[in-house]
Design a protein around this motif. Sequence first.
Motif, PDB file in Angstrom:
ATOM      1  N   ILE A  85     -10.372  24.892  11.535  1.00 30.19           N
ATOM      2  CA  ILE A  85      -9.797  25.996  12.298  1.00 30.19           C
ATOM      3  C   ILE A  85      -8.831  26.783  11.419  1.00 30.19           C
ATOM      4  CG2 ILE A  85      -8.584  26.644  14.413  1.00 30.19           C
ATOM      5  CD1 ILE A  85     -11.175  25.010  14.902  1.00 30.19           C
ATOM      6  N   PRO A  86      -9.199  28.046  11.060  1.00 34.78           N
ATOM      7  CA  PRO A  86      -8.290  28.863  10.249  1.00 34.78           C
ATOM      8  C   PRO A  86      -6.959  29.090  10.977  1.00 34.78           C
ATOM      9  CG  PRO A  86     -10.492  29.798  10.252  1.00 34.78           C
ATOM     10  CD  PRO A  86     -10.476  28.720  11.301  1.00 34.78           C
ATOM     11  N   LEU A  87      -5.863  28.958  10.229  1.00 33.16           N
ATOM     12  CA  LEU A  87      -4.546  29.156  10.819  1.00 33.16           C
ATOM     13  C   LEU A  87      -4.409  30.553  11.404  1.00 33.16           C
ATOM     14  CD1 LEU A  87      -2.185  27.336   8.291  1.00 33.16           C
ATOM     15  CD2 LEU A  87      -3.191  26.462  10.402  1.00 33.16           C
ATOM     16  N   SER A  88      -5.079  31.541  10.803  1.00 32.17           N
ATOM     17  CA  SER A  88      -4.982  32.922  11.289  1.00 32.17           C
ATOM     18  C   SER A  88      -5.580  33.091  12.686  1.00 32.17           C
ATOM     19  CB  SER A  88      -5.671  33.876  10.312  1.00 32.17           C
ATOM     20  OG  SER A  88      -7.069  33.623  10.285  1.00 32.17           O
ATOM     21  N   LEU A  89      -6.431  32.168  13.096  1.00 28.26           N
ATOM     22  CA  LEU A  89      -7.031  32.247  14.426  1.00 28.26           C
ATOM     23  C   LEU A  89      -6.238  31.491  15.482  1.00 28.26           C
ATOM     24  CD1 LEU A  89     -10.813  31.784  13.553  1.00 28.26           C
ATOM     25  CD2 LEU A  89      -9.539  33.911  13.896  1.00 28.26           C
ATOM     26  N   MET A  90      -5.225  30.765  15.039  1.00 29.00           N
ATOM     27  CA  MET A  90      -4.444  29.962  15.975  1.00 29.00           C
ATOM     28  C   MET A  90      -3.376  30.830  16.635  1.00 29.00           C
ATOM     29  SD  MET A  90      -4.203  26.514  13.682  1.00 29.00           S
ATOM     30  CE  MET A  90      -3.560  25.484  15.003  1.00 29.00           C
ATOM     31  N   THR A  91      -3.219  30.660  17.937  1.00 27.63           N
ATOM     32  CA  THR A  91      -2.232  31.402  18.706  1.00 27.63           C
ATOM     33  C   THR A  91      -1.439  30.422  19.561  1.00 27.63           C
ATOM     34  OG1 THR A  91      -3.736  31.745  20.566  1.00 27.63           O
ATOM     35  CG2 THR A  91      -3.762  33.420  18.805  1.00 27.63           C
ATOM     36  N   PRO A  92      -0.257  30.833  20.033  1.00 24.81           N
ATOM     37  CA  PRO A  92       0.561  29.925  20.844  1.00 24.81           C
ATOM     38  C   PRO A  92      -0.142  29.437  22.121  1.00 24.81           C
ATOM     39  CG  PRO A  92       1.886  31.741  20.075  1.00 24.81           C
ATOM     40  CD  PRO A  92       0.450  32.065  19.716  1.00 24.81           C
ATOM     41  N   ASP A  93      -1.057  30.221  22.661  1.00 27.07           N
ATOM     42  CA  ASP A  93      -1.730  29.804  23.901  1.00 27.07           C
ATOM     43  C   ASP A  93      -3.113  29.192  23.653  1.00 27.07           C
ATOM     44  OD1 ASP A  93      -2.817  32.203  23.054  1.00 27.07           O
ATOM     45  OD2 ASP A  93      -3.095  32.994  25.078  1.00 27.07           O
ATOM     46  N   MET A  94      -3.405  28.891  22.395  1.00 29.69           N
ATOM     47  CA  MET A  94      -4.717  28.336  22.045  1.00 29.69           C
ATOM     48  C   MET A  94      -4.836  26.878  22.486  1.00 29.69           C
ATOM     49  SD  MET A  94      -6.231  27.999  18.244  1.00 29.69           S
ATOM     50  CE  MET A  94      -7.928  27.669  17.942  1.00 29.69           C
ATOM     51  N   ASN A  95      -5.968  26.545  23.034  1.00 30.64           N
ATOM     52  CA  ASN A  95      -6.291  25.164  23.397  1.00 30.64           C
ATOM     53  C   ASN A  95      -7.596  24.779  22.727  1.00 30.64           C
ATOM     54  OD1 ASN A  95      -4.169  24.515  25.259  1.00 30.64           O
ATOM     55  ND2 ASN A  95      -5.113  25.994  26.651  1.00 30.64           N
ATOM     56  N   LEU A  96      -7.659  23.574  22.237  1.00 28.92           N
ATOM     57  CA  LEU A  96      -8.895  23.058  21.649  1.00 28.92           C
ATOM     58  C   LEU A  96      -9.404  21.957  22.578  1.00 28.92           C
ATOM     59  CD1 LEU A  96      -7.786  22.929  17.919  1.00 28.92           C
ATOM     60  CD2 LEU A  96      -9.268  24.608  19.015  1.00 28.92           C
ATOM     61  N   ASN A  97     -10.046  22.384  23.633  1.00 27.61           N
ATOM     62  CA  ASN A  97     -10.536  21.454  24.644  1.00 27.61           C
ATOM     63  C   ASN A  97     -11.998  21.135  24.414  1.00 27.61           C
ATOM     64  OD1 ASN A  97      -8.102  21.445  26.047  1.00 27.61           O
ATOM     65  ND2 ASN A  97      -8.679  23.246  27.234  1.00 27.61           N
ATOM     66  N   ASP A  98     -12.382  19.935  24.763  1.00 26.93           N
ATOM     67  CA  ASP A  98     -13.786  19.541  24.829  1.00 26.93           C
ATOM     68  C   ASP A  98     -14.560  19.756  23.531  1.00 26.93           C
ATOM     69  OD1 ASP A  98     -13.461  18.743  27.495  1.00 26.93           O
ATOM     70  OD2 ASP A  98     -13.734  20.804  28.181  1.00 26.93           O
ATOM     71  N   LEU A  99     -13.980  19.357  22.413  1.00 28.93           N
ATOM     72  CA  LEU A  99     -14.695  19.430  21.149  1.00 28.93           C
ATOM     73  C   LEU A  99     -15.881  18.474  21.209  1.00 28.93           C
ATOM     74  CD1 LEU A  99     -11.728  19.464  18.608  1.00 28.93           C
ATOM     75  CD2 LEU A  99     -13.086  21.399  19.412  1.00 28.93           C
ATOM     76  N   LYS A 100     -17.049  18.955  20.816  1.00 30.99           N
ATOM     77  CA  LYS A 100     -18.247  18.120  20.854  1.00 30.99           C
ATOM     78  C   LYS A 100     -18.169  17.008  19.821  1.00 30.99           C
ATOM     79  CE  LYS A 100     -22.171  20.304  22.366  1.00 30.99           C
ATOM     80  NZ  LYS A 100     -23.456  20.909  22.016  1.00 30.99           N
ATOM     81  N   ALA A 101     -18.598  15.852  20.225  1.00 33.54           N
ATOM     82  CA  ALA A 101     -18.675  14.688  19.342  1.00 33.54           C
ATOM     83  C   ALA A 101     -20.124  14.203  19.362  1.00 33.54           C
ATOM     84  CB  ALA A 101     -17.720  13.602  19.809  1.00 33.54           C
ATOM     85  N   PRO A 102     -20.972  14.748  18.486  1.00 39.34           N
ATOM     86  CA  PRO A 102     -22.399  14.427  18.516  1.00 39.34           C
ATOM     87  C   PRO A 102     -22.730  12.943  18.383  1.00 39.34           C
ATOM     88  CG  PRO A 102     -22.009  16.321  17.123  1.00 39.34           C
ATOM     89  CD  PRO A 102     -20.665  15.749  17.475  1.00 39.34           C
ATOM     90  N   ALA A 103     -21.845  12.146  17.799  1.00 43.66           N
ATOM     91  CA  ALA A 103     -22.115  10.709  17.658  1.00 43.66           C
ATOM     92  C   ALA A 103     -22.009   9.981  18.998  1.00 43.66           C
ATOM     93  CB  ALA A 103     -21.174  10.073  16.650  1.00 43.66           C
ATOM     94  N   GLY A 104     -21.406  10.631  19.997  1.00 46.45           N
ATOM     95  CA  GLY A 104     -21.326  10.039  21.315  1.00 46.45           C
ATOM     96  C   GLY A 104     -20.061   9.257  21.581  1.00 46.45           C
ATOM     97  N   SER A 105     -19.306   8.909  20.552  1.00 44.53           N
ATOM     98  CA  SER A 105     -18.047   8.204  20.749  1.00 44.53           C
ATOM     99  C   SER A 105     -17.089   8.601  19.638  1.00 44.53           C
ATOM    100  CB  SER A 105     -18.251   6.689  20.754  1.00 44.53           C
ATOM    101  OG  SER A 105     -18.707   6.259  19.493  1.00 44.53           O
ATOM    102  N   VAL A 106     -15.811   8.536  19.953  1.00 47.58           N
ATOM    103  CA  VAL A 106     -14.780   8.852  18.971  1.00 47.58           C
ATOM    104  C   VAL A 106     -13.837   7.665  18.912  1.00 47.58           C
ATOM    105  CG1 VAL A 106     -12.864  10.378  18.377  1.00 47.58           C
ATOM    106  CG2 VAL A 106     -14.960  11.335  19.363  1.00 47.58           C
TER     107      VAL A 106
END
Length: 142
Positions: A85-106
């Motif tokens: 995630i480029p820092l220039s795209l990050m904002t104070p109201d940004m949320n990184l929800n529900d990132l896909k985990a193709p392996a099925g478990s983290v």
Amino acid sequence: MIRPVIAAAATAATFAFTVGGVAAAEPSVLQAPPPAPHKAVSSLVKLPDFIPGMGQLFVDPDSLPAGPFLGYDRDGKLVNTTYMIPLSLMTPDMNLNDLKAPAGSVDHVDIVYNAGHPGVAEPHIHIVLWNVPANAESRVAK
């Protein structure tokens, strides 16, 4: 477990971090190479085929720069999924929800600052979703 969190990233954005879609693995991506549209990162930018600490990376070129990048060990097994995630795209109201985990478990998550590299030249963070225990990260160490 979230390990080294970079203070700059933490203050640049508020993260509501959950990993979604981890109930079942996507069998087609568990073994390298993953199916199209994924391509080896080394075929897209000047990087080695195997990056110590990350593995052999594949990405859907349409998802750049964020990814996800699929990381495989030398036996071709999926061990991590990385978002850049480029820092220039990050904002104070940004949320990184529900990132896909193709392996099925983290098993655990690392968030690491990167000053830039071929393919994502600007400063960014790597969010690494590991589907192997921390003591198995050595599978991509060298």
